[in-house]
Design an enzyme around this catalytic site. Structure first.
Site, short mmCIF file in Angstrom:
data_model
loop_
_atom_site.label_atom_id
_atom_site.label_comp_id
_atom_site.label_asym_id
_atom_site.label_seq_id
_atom_site.Cartn_x
_atom_site.Cartn_y
_atom_site.Cartn_z
N ASP A 56 0.82 -1.22 0.00
CA ASP A 56 0.00 0.00 0.00
C ASP A 56 0.85 1.27 0.00
O ASP A 56 0.63 2.17 -0.81
CB ASP A 56 -0.95 0.02 1.21
CG ASP A 56 -2.15 -0.89 0.98
OD1 ASP A 56 -2.34 -1.36 -0.16
OD2 ASP A 56 -2.88 -1.14 1.95
N ARG A 100 2.48 6.00 17.02
CA ARG A 100 1.96 6.84 15.95
C ARG A 100 2.22 8.33 16.12
O ARG A 100 2.65 9.00 15.17
CB ARG A 100 0.46 6.56 15.73
CG ARG A 100 0.18 5.14 15.25
CD ARG A 100 0.97 4.81 13.99
NE ARG A 100 0.71 3.48 13.47
CZ ARG A 100 1.50 2.41 13.62
NH1 ARG A 100 2.62 2.52 14.31
NH2 ARG A 100 1.19 1.25 13.09
N ASP A 115 -5.10 4.04 13.45
CA ASP A 115 -3.83 4.72 13.18
C ASP A 115 -4.02 6.00 12.37
O ASP A 115 -3.34 7.00 12.60
CB ASP A 115 -2.86 3.77 12.47
CG ASP A 115 -2.41 2.64 13.38
OD1 ASP A 115 -2.33 2.89 14.60
OD2 ASP A 115 -2.16 1.53 12.90
N SER A 149 -2.74 -9.19 9.46
CA SER A 149 -2.21 -7.82 9.43
C SER A 149 -1.45 -7.63 10.75
O SER A 149 -2.02 -7.76 11.83
CB SER A 149 -3.39 -6.85 9.31
OG SER A 149 -2.96 -5.57 9.69
N1 ARG Z 1 -5.78 -2.09 17.30
C1 ARG Z 1 -4.45 -1.69 17.65
C2 ARG Z 1 -4.40 -0.22 17.89
O1 ARG Z 1 -5.25 0.48 17.45
C3 ARG Z 1 -3.43 -2.18 16.65
C4 ARG Z 1 -3.39 -1.46 15.35
C5 ARG Z 1 -2.40 -2.08 14.42
N2 ARG Z 1 -2.13 -1.23 13.30
C6 ARG Z 1 -1.81 -1.69 12.09
N3 ARG Z 1 -1.61 -0.81 11.15
N4 ARG Z 1 -1.74 -2.98 11.81
O2 ARG Z 1 -3.52 0.28 18.53
#
Ligand code: ARG
Length: 404
Positions: A16, A97, A126, A177
């Protein structure tokens, strides 16, 4: 949309974000895409990711070593805040992040870019964390989010990329993922989307299975100074070394896995698997240290603050006024959080088995003891209870509550 000259793109090396490079140039009229990949201790070959960005058409490709600030400025404050979203998740991804986004803004400034971009989709957390941080630190910067807009399936994205010389992924894509950094791993999607289907053993990398964990328990002692862990088994370690050590010890014993339902910012529930051994161990020990050294009013109130702090960070408000105010409150409580916590690790568990504080223990053995050295004034309890229960007694009498 006006043509943009320069855009800084958060880059991971995946399909992506790679496709984002030609897409930004073709569809958004961007002339120079600068990619930024963050080293957060994920253990990937970042130089080859950097090269991949250039091959995908990036004008410039930057690696940022963020491991130290990630641990010092994000993970360690989270330990002081006992940060657990939904009472479980220690924010391993969420903490990264705002740091990545802060660096995107800094690079945009350095290279005079007009916009920043990221490859997040429209239903994750994110994107919110990136956008809110960029708005807070670079409010004039435009935010471009191709993956929220392009409506391409994964196959279509791969085909689009191939037109621009971005090779289709060679290895069969993992059905999951996964997000990884030094604090832990988050694993989603694939068969895990059925909340009733158990995670298979092969998705874990930082934690042993119960079967493979050592047969013998291991006791460790974690020392705290001003609410920060500073040593393990009397070995002084800097924050980064300490976090790595905590990951190894807890992971070896299979401690630190989570399987939970999570309430995302966008309103949906998702099933999440995490392994965050060190961070969960340190939060557990820190909470214990506080229980010995903080007054009950502070403990009770701080648990509300901690909960709110975790929610704010999860929901993207790392750089926000309430989070800053709560940070000051939390800091003001930590001067007395000094001492040691003893933990027994065994077969997936980490159990507190001791705690001490030379300077700041609020435990008074002479008041707590049941032996002859007891110095507690038992007689004064009578007068205390007379008043403590007064209003309740009056209520009971006037409601004719007596048992016949
Ligand atoms: N649900 C978790 C969070 O919001 C993990 C997110 C994982 N992000 C990703 N781009 N795979 O912190």
């Amino acid at each position: 949309m006006k043509d943009l000259k320069r855009v800084v793109l958060a880059y991971s090396g995946g399909v992506d974000t790679s496709v984002c490079i030609p897409y930004l140039r073709e569809k958004y009229g961007v002339s120079e895409v600068i990619t930024f990949v963050a080293d957060l201790g994920q253990g990937e070959d970042l130089e080859s990711i950097r090269q991949k960005a250039l091959q995908s058409g990036a004008f410039k490709s930057i690696i940022g070593d963020l491991v130290k600030p990630f641990i010092d400025e994000f993970a360690f404050p989270a330990i002081r805040a006992n940060a657990l979203y939904g009472d479980k998740y220690p924010l391993s991804t969420a903490l990264a992040r705002p740091l990545i986004a802060k660096n995107l803004v800094a690079i945009a400034r350095e290279f005079n870019a007009d916009a920043v971009a990221h490859g997040c989709t429209g239903k994750g957390n994110d994107q919110v964390r990136f956008d809110l941080t960029i708005n807070a630190l670079g409010p004039d910067l435009e935010i471009i989010t191709p993956a929220r807009e392009w409506k391409m399936s994964r196959e279509e994205a791969i085909n689009y990329g191939e037109r621009f010389g971005i090779p289709a992924p060679v290895s069969k894509k993992s059905p999951y993922s996964i997000d990884v950094n030094l604090l832990g791993r988050s694993i989603e999607a694939g068969i895990l989307e059925d909340p009733m289907s158990p995670p298979s053993e092969d998705i874990f990398e930082m934690t042993s299975s119960i079967k493979e964990a050592p047969e013998e328990p291991e006791d460790i002692v974690i020392e705290f100074l001003n609410g920060f862990p500073v040593s393990i088994n009397e070995e002084k370690l800097n924050h980064l070394e300490l976090m790595k050590r905590a990951n190894l010890i807890a992971g070896k014993h299979g401690f630190g896995r989570l399987d939970m339902m999570e309430d995302r910012i966008v309103g949906i529930k998702s099933r999440e698997i995490y392994e965050t051994p060190g961070l969960l161990l340190l939060i557990k020990a820190h909470k214990e240290m506080e229980s010995l050294t903080l007054n009950p009013d502070v403990l009770e109130f701080k648990s509300l603050v901690d909960k709110k702090w975790g929610q704010l960070v999860y929901r993207g408000f790392w750089y926000g006024p309430l989070k800053s105010a709560l940070d000051e409150f939390i800091s003001s409580t930590q001067h007395s959080v000094n001492g040691m916590v003893k933990i027994r690790l065994h077969k997936g568990n980490a159990v507190v088995i001791g705690r001490s504080s030379i300077q700041n223990s609020l435990y008074r053995e002479d008041l707590a003891t049941y032996n002859k050295n007891d110095s507690f004034d038992h007689e004064s309890a009578k007068g205390f209870i007379y008043m403590w229960g007064m209003s309740n007694k009056i209520w009971a009498e006037s409601n004719n509550n007596n048992v016949k």
